[in-house]
Scaffold this motif. Structure first.
Motif, PDB file in Angstrom:
ATOM      1  N   LEU A  19      38.112 -13.191  24.715  1.00 36.40           N
ATOM      2  CA  LEU A  19      39.048 -12.223  25.260  1.00 36.40           C
ATOM      3  C   LEU A  19      39.124 -12.297  26.782  1.00 36.40           C
ATOM      4  O   LEU A  19      38.108 -12.401  27.465  1.00 36.40           O
TER       5      LEU A  19
ATOM      6  N   GLU B  21      42.756  -8.410  27.804  1.00 32.43           N
ATOM      7  CA  GLU B  21      42.526  -8.123  26.380  1.00 32.43           C
ATOM      8  C   GLU B  21      41.340  -7.178  26.179  1.00 32.43           C
ATOM      9  O   GLU B  21      41.339  -6.381  25.228  1.00 32.43           O
ATOM     10  N   HIS B  22      40.332  -7.247  27.051  1.00 29.92           N
ATOM     11  CA  HIS B  22      39.246  -6.265  26.982  1.00 29.92           C
ATOM     12  C   HIS B  22      39.781  -4.855  27.234  1.00 29.92           C
ATOM     13  O   HIS B  22      39.380  -3.897  26.555  1.00 29.92           O
TER      14      HIS B  22
ATOM     15  N   GLU C 108      42.950  -3.854  26.776  1.00 32.26           N
ATOM     16  CA  GLU C 108      43.790  -3.497  25.626  1.00 32.26           C
ATOM     17  C   GLU C 108      42.926  -3.045  24.443  1.00 32.26           C
ATOM     18  O   GLU C 108      43.275  -2.087  23.742  1.00 32.26           O
ATOM     19  N   MET C 109      41.810  -3.718  24.225  1.00 36.58           N
ATOM     20  CA  MET C 109      40.927  -3.348  23.119  1.00 36.58           C
ATOM     21  C   MET C 109      40.348  -1.951  23.339  1.00 36.58           C
ATOM     22  O   MET C 109      40.249  -1.156  22.399  1.00 36.58           O
TER      23      MET C 109
END
Length: 243
Positions: free
Chosen positions: A90, A94-95, A97-98
């Motif tokens: 990621l 993306e971290h 977004e997660m």
């Protein structure tokens, strides 16, 4: 009261590490969890964040117990571990977004907050980078950004200053103070005692799995009158078995 730990007995095997541990963290308060290596700090934190199940006793955060309402309990907590936990595949974007998905945050508001945090920690030009390849300090900043991105009411922070440069330490302390002003509560384990002494409202001293004392700096000093006039000296006295 944000966190209320009562008569906690627990550990990793049938032999308890924690022996009847009780303490609390109030709304808008920073409490330092202080103790030697092996005293039970990490075990206490692992019970609070739900990685370990108590043998007996209770842990309650804002009225929720993990055994009764797992989802609501965990939504109350943002955790910054001593060793950053990142995903190889990621990117930084993306971290984030997660984290937004995990906490069911409003995406637009969360990204507005994220951009401010990224600028504060000088990560705003690294959104497409893979944090797993960052330095220790940069990885720690990613964990801080993801934690303070949330709407958590209880922050559990384990040794946050290790690897951070002085500017990042100051930025983190400002964030903690801002969240305190908004009623959030923070439990922080640290060996950086001069910083803890200046910024923590109260302290919980743990030794051999038991709470030695809980209170503000004046109360701690009063309990160890022969150990010196600083938290560091009291800590050293504990380490030498003199207190």
């Amino acid at each position: 009261m944000a966190l209320d730990v009562k008569n906690l007995v627990g550990g990793y095997s049938q032999v308890p590490v924690l022996k009847d541990v009780s303490f609390d963290v109030h709304d808008g308060e920073l409490v330092g969890l202080i103790g030697l290596n092996g005293a039970g700090k990490s075990t206490t934190i692992n019970h609070i964040i739900g990685l370990l199940t108590p043998f007996s006793g209770t842990i309650e955060i804002n009225g929720y117990q993990i055994s009764q309402n797992n989802a609501e309990y965990k939504k109350q907590i943002a955790y910054i571990p001593e060793i950053p936990v990142l995903y190889n595949e990621l990117t930084l974007r993306e971290h984030i977004e997660m984290t937004i998905m995990a906490y069911a945050l409003d995406r637009e508001q969360a990204w507005n907050r994220a951009h401010d945090l990224l600028q504060t920690f000088r990560l705003d030009n690294k959104l497409e980078w893979f944090p797993v390849d960052f330095s220790k300090g940069m990885k720690q900043k990613v964990m801080i950004v993801c934690a303070f991105l949330t709407d958590a009411k209880m922050f559990v922070i384990d040794e946050p200053f290790l690897g951070l440069d002085p500017l990042a330490v100051n930025d983190l302390l400002n964030l903690i103070n801002d969240r305190k002003q908004h009623g959030c509560s923070i439990l922080m384990s640290t060996h950086v005692l001069d910083t803890a002494e200046r910024f923590c409202d109260r302290f919980v001293l743990i030794n051999d799995g038991q709470i030695k004392i809980e209170g503000d700096l004046a109360q701690i000093k009063g309990a160890f009158p022969n150990a010196g006039d600083s938290l560091n000296n009291i800590y050293l006295s504990l380490a030498k078995g003199e207190a």
